[in-house]
Write a protein that holds these residues in place. Sequence first.
Motif, PDB file in Angstrom:
ATOM      1  N   PHE A 164      -3.000  -5.786   6.546  1.00 49.89           N
ATOM      2  CA  PHE A 164      -3.826  -5.214   5.486  1.00 49.89           C
ATOM      3  C   PHE A 164      -3.616  -5.908   4.138  1.00 49.89           C
ATOM      4  O   PHE A 164      -4.522  -5.917   3.293  1.00 49.89           O
ATOM      5  N   ALA A 165      -2.407  -6.455   3.916  1.00 45.89           N
ATOM      6  CA  ALA A 165      -2.042  -6.989   2.600  1.00 45.89           C
ATOM      7  C   ALA A 165      -3.045  -7.997   2.036  1.00 45.89           C
ATOM      8  O   ALA A 165      -3.388  -7.906   0.843  1.00 45.89           O
ATOM      9  N   PRO A 166      -3.533  -8.970   2.829  1.00 42.38           N
ATOM     10  CA  PRO A 166      -4.471  -9.954   2.248  1.00 42.38           C
ATOM     11  C   PRO A 166      -5.766  -9.335   1.724  1.00 42.38           C
ATOM     12  O   PRO A 166      -6.431  -9.919   0.865  1.00 42.38           O
ATOM     13  N   ASP A 167      -6.144  -8.167   2.245  1.00 47.66           N
ATOM     14  CA  ASP A 167      -7.403  -7.548   1.821  1.00 47.66           C
ATOM     15  C   ASP A 167      -7.303  -6.880   0.453  1.00 47.66           C
ATOM     16  O   ASP A 167      -8.321  -6.613  -0.192  1.00 47.66           O
ATOM     17  N   VAL A 168      -6.064  -6.613   0.014  1.00 50.63           N
ATOM     18  CA  VAL A 168      -5.888  -5.825  -1.197  1.00 50.63           C
ATOM     19  C   VAL A 168      -6.477  -6.531  -2.412  1.00 50.63           C
ATOM     20  O   VAL A 168      -7.224  -5.942  -3.201  1.00 50.63           O
TER      21      VAL A 168
ATOM     22  N   ASP B 101       1.769  -8.443  -4.878  1.00 57.22           N
ATOM     23  CA  ASP B 101       2.272  -9.233  -3.754  1.00 57.22           C
ATOM     24  C   ASP B 101       3.496  -8.536  -3.143  1.00 57.22           C
ATOM     25  O   ASP B 101       4.489  -8.278  -3.829  1.00 57.22           O
ATOM     26  N   ILE B 102       3.439  -8.226  -1.858  1.00 53.59           N
ATOM     27  CA  ILE B 102       4.531  -7.519  -1.185  1.00 53.59           C
ATOM     28  C   ILE B 102       5.142  -8.357  -0.068  1.00 53.59           C
ATOM     29  O   ILE B 102       5.909  -7.836   0.745  1.00 53.59           O
ATOM     30  N   ASN B 103       4.829  -9.629  -0.031  1.00 54.20           N
ATOM     31  CA  ASN B 103       5.352 -10.486   1.038  1.00 54.20           C
ATOM     32  C   ASN B 103       6.877 -10.542   1.035  1.00 54.20           C
ATOM     33  O   ASN B 103       7.517 -10.517   2.102  1.00 54.20           O
ATOM     34  N   GLU B 104       7.464 -10.653  -0.162  1.00 49.12           N
ATOM     35  CA  GLU B 104       8.931 -10.724  -0.246  1.00 49.12           C
ATOM     36  C   GLU B 104       9.566  -9.443   0.262  1.00 49.12           C
ATOM     37  O   GLU B 104      10.572  -9.472   0.983  1.00 49.12           O
TER      38      GLU B 104
ATOM     39  N   ILE C  35       7.117  -1.417  -2.109  1.00 54.16           N
ATOM     40  CA  ILE C  35       5.805  -1.641  -1.490  1.00 54.16           C
ATOM     41  C   ILE C  35       4.851  -0.511  -1.870  1.00 54.16           C
ATOM     42  O   ILE C  35       3.683  -0.733  -2.195  1.00 54.16           O
ATOM     43  N   GLY C  36       5.361   0.718  -1.842  1.00 52.09           N
ATOM     44  CA  GLY C  36       4.525   1.862  -2.188  1.00 52.09           C
ATOM     45  C   GLY C  36       4.018   1.810  -3.618  1.00 52.09           C
ATOM     46  O   GLY C  36       2.892   2.231  -3.899  1.00 52.09           O
ATOM     47  N   SER C  37       4.858   1.297  -4.519  1.00 55.53           N
ATOM     48  CA  SER C  37       4.440   1.225  -5.923  1.00 55.53           C
ATOM     49  C   SER C  37       3.520   0.039  -6.199  1.00 55.53           C
ATOM     50  O   SER C  37       2.708   0.078  -7.129  1.00 55.53           O
ATOM     51  N   LYS C  38       3.600  -1.013  -5.387  1.00 54.25           N
ATOM     52  CA  LYS C  38       2.791  -2.212  -5.611  1.00 54.25           C
ATOM     53  C   LYS C  38       1.429  -2.152  -4.945  1.00 54.25           C
ATOM     54  O   LYS C  38       0.411  -2.525  -5.532  1.00 54.25           O
ATOM     55  N   ALA C  39       1.449  -1.736  -3.693  1.00 52.66           N
ATOM     56  CA  ALA C  39       0.227  -1.838  -2.884  1.00 52.66           C
ATOM     57  C   ALA C  39      -0.789  -0.767  -3.266  1.00 52.66           C
ATOM     58  O   ALA C  39      -0.533   0.431  -3.125  1.00 52.66           O
ATOM     59  N   ASN C  40      -1.922  -1.210  -3.747  1.00 50.89           N
ATOM     60  CA  ASN C  40      -2.983  -0.285  -4.148  1.00 50.89           C
ATOM     61  C   ASN C  40      -3.991  -0.162  -3.007  1.00 50.89           C
ATOM     62  O   ASN C  40      -5.144  -0.574  -3.111  1.00 50.89           O
ATOM     63  N   ASP C  41      -3.510   0.437  -1.904  1.00 49.11           N
ATOM     64  CA  ASP C  41      -4.355   0.516  -0.712  1.00 49.11           C
ATOM     65  C   ASP C  41      -3.968   1.766   0.075  1.00 49.11           C
ATOM     66  O   ASP C  41      -2.780   2.004   0.337  1.00 49.11           O
ATOM     67  N   SER C  42      -4.959   2.543   0.457  1.00 44.21           N
ATOM     68  CA  SER C  42      -4.685   3.811   1.143  1.00 44.21           C
ATOM     69  C   SER C  42      -4.067   3.599   2.511  1.00 44.21           C
ATOM     70  O   SER C  42      -3.227   4.386   2.957  1.00 44.21           O
TER      71      SER C  42
END
Length: 291
Positions: free
Chosen positions: A176-180, A217-220, A260-267
Amino acid sequence: MVYSMTGFGRGKKETDRLTITVEMKSVNHRFCDVTVRMPRQLLIFEDKIKKVVLQYVKRGRVEVFVNVEGEGLTKKKLQVDWQLLSDYYRSLQEANERFSLEDRVTLSQLFSLEGVTEIVEEEAENAEIEKLLIDATHEAALQLKGMREAEGRALINDIKEQLSLITECVVNIQMFAPDVSEQYRERLAKRVHEFLQGTVDEARILTEVAIFAEKADINEELKRIHSHIEQFTAAIGSDAPIGRKLDFLVQELNREVNTIGSKANDSRIALHVVEMKSALEKIKEQVQNIE
């Protein structure tokens, strides 16, 4: 082998005169703490009992209870105060002479006088008692270790299930990360378009998206979660006590998941973050009980 810190063990050794029962229970503790409760006559063996327990237990609070039945701990002995007996005898003889009496003094009379005799208890020989006590302690400690081992296997099986769930969530998040960033670009372009009524600075949008992508970016974090899980799995296969190390790894995993929860703006990612937090909470409870 992974051991739980909770368990119970019982050992019993006996002769025709003496029965020694040793029971021990262990619970969670940050360090290894052994306490022994036993009859006063056996206190000289306390250190030896602790050394036996420490052969089987590396972490946890262990309470050892020693019970003794029979007559083997002490032996009774008759003690005679010969000086007092002599004083009584001389006094009785003197009384006969002084009052012109001919009352004969018997041994039974003398020995029944107050303070002449006393029955005392002496500790029995230590060699036989020590062997029974140490053998019973080994038996109880071995049983305790067996129970801790069985509970440890159950704990690890549950932890592995939770780690698998976390790994599955990480894999899904990576998809899902690349779609964010793209979804953010589309939302931003739509809002700017609505606000400016058709006039859109594409370069400005791309700049904003780039800034957002860097922040989101949450890859790390995902890589570190993979690394922590690998370390967790490696530790489980270790023969050394691993409870503290696992507790540290759980804290690190929880830190990455929170980030990750604080960075990723995706449900969708947020849903997996909730699942990972729930799994980590269960792992944390189990790890608290591992030696």
